[in-house]
Enzyme design. Sequence first.
Site, PDB file in Angstrom:
ATOM      1  N   HIS A 474      77.455 -89.213  -9.023  1.00 27.16           N
ATOM      2  CA  HIS A 474      77.920 -88.954 -10.391  1.00 27.16           C
ATOM      3  C   HIS A 474      79.260 -88.207 -10.405  1.00 27.16           C
ATOM      4  O   HIS A 474      79.905 -88.100 -11.448  1.00 27.16           O
ATOM      5  CB  HIS A 474      76.862 -88.153 -11.153  1.00 27.16           C
ATOM      6  CG  HIS A 474      76.834 -88.443 -12.622  1.00 27.16           C
ATOM      7  ND1 HIS A 474      77.777 -89.219 -13.261  1.00 27.16           N
ATOM      8  CD2 HIS A 474      75.970 -88.054 -13.599  1.00 27.16           C
ATOM      9  CE1 HIS A 474      77.501 -89.292 -14.542  1.00 27.16           C
ATOM     10  NE2 HIS A 474      76.408 -88.592 -14.782  1.00 27.16           N
ATOM     11  N   ASP A 478      80.714 -92.661 -13.434  1.00 26.05           N
ATOM     12  CA  ASP A 478      80.112 -92.252 -14.709  1.00 26.05           C
ATOM     13  C   ASP A 478      78.912 -93.143 -15.030  1.00 26.05           C
ATOM     14  O   ASP A 478      78.761 -94.233 -14.472  1.00 26.05           O
ATOM     15  CB  ASP A 478      81.137 -92.344 -15.835  1.00 26.05           C
ATOM     16  CG  ASP A 478      82.258 -91.323 -15.682  1.00 26.05           C
ATOM     17  OD1 ASP A 478      81.981 -90.244 -15.115  1.00 26.05           O
ATOM     18  OD2 ASP A 478      83.390 -91.610 -16.101  1.00 26.05           O
TER      19      ASP A 478
END
Length: 503
Positions: A474, A478
């Site tokens: 992450h 995204d």
Amino acid sequence: MSTEVRVPTLGESVTEATVATWFKKPGDAVAVDEMLCELETDKVTVEVPSPVAGTLAEIVAAEGDTVGVDALLANITEGAGAEAAAAAATPAAAEAAPAAEGGDAVDVMVPTLGESVTEATVATWFKSVGDTVAQDEMLCELETDKVSVEVPAPAAGVLTEIVAPEGTTVEASAKLAVISASGAAPARAAAPAAAASAPAAAATGKDVEDAPAAKKMMAEAGLAAGSVQGTGRDGRVMKEDVQKALAAGAAAAKAPAPAAAPRAPVPAEDAAREERVKMTRLRQTIARRLKDAQNTAAILTTYNEVDMTEVMALRKEYKDLFEKKHGVRLGFMSFFTKACCHALKEVPEVNAEIDGTDIVYKNFVHMGVAAGTPQGLVVPVIRDADKMSFAEIEKAIAEKGKRAREGKLSMAEMQGGTFTISNGGVYGSLMSSPILNPPQSGILGMHKIQDRPMVINGEIKIRPMMYLALSYDHRIVDGKGAVTFLVRVKEALEDPRRLLMDL
């Protein structure tokens, strides 16, 4: 005749190195494959062997010089001093030769282990002292952090001595055993000489000059000489040793790691029925890398499901013709590989990696295909999978899988992957959250195909469904990019014609 000594291939993406140490000086006699110097890159330490026997005539790149790949390091005059070089390189063998009936003893050495691998553990000896062996017959198996290496007999004869028994940790280029080509046992005088050399090496260990880059880094960090444990030749401190020491110091200062909790007491009747087995080097590495991935990356997993009806129908229709033409079975992995390559073009961050404060985007796909073996999980890499046809992908996966199960994968075959596919479905897994394979930023988890009732155009129908899982970092990917990637994979598999149309 003069022979040039040049910088060898340094590894993927490495373009230059620093000359750390010269083991020879001009005028010295050298034997074939005798180590001349040691190079340091930002990733590994590389030893440069002599390509021929002769005399080192000239050193072109001095210690501390930065050199590129294939740059000239030195010149060797062939022939002159070759006999002396051979004798100087193996004095113990030369002394033992007369007693070994004409010097027919052949040393069995540790083979090349691969880039960045400096030691191995002797796992199994297939032969015992006194056994007759044929040339190229397997003598023993070594385990490294990443692969198993079989050691063949360099000559036919009788195995007269095992220097490194099972469980011994040996360095690259160490001696494992001795074979007598005539079948006669070699003189034992060589053994005391070898044993005597060990204390001598230990006694002179700290007289060895540390690598220039390491000394500079220690000076900048204020580390005292002797405070860093060296892993180079004869205990030489290398650049990576200093980096590890600094990293360990910073981690300890930031948060001292708690000691591992002691094992709870076990009742005597249970202890008698337990079996304690030391973890293999491969299993230790797998455990360490998986935990490092969890500690470093911000791993998140997103899920979807795919209707496998069209892929299964296409495979059923063409599998016989496909196998007849290409000599390999048409499986599901080629469809998933193609679908992932297609999706990675649209969402390139899933195919990228973080390097410090930079993001490195890869304009190619080296697909890692996780494979379970008796030794543990390995991930062979299919290079440039995005440029391959279905047949080429299936052939590559079949060949890599076979070599993985046999423990014959080389280091190079497991390096450089940009994305990974893991198929837990072959073991019956319905759902899982795969862990990233650092430094990659994405891994796709496949699962078993299960018939489930689905609503299709307002009607309930039974369809072969598979859950898909994408674990991603992450920090770089995204949620939108991860979901988009998984949707593109789903769309390509539910309508395989999209792959042909590049849609």
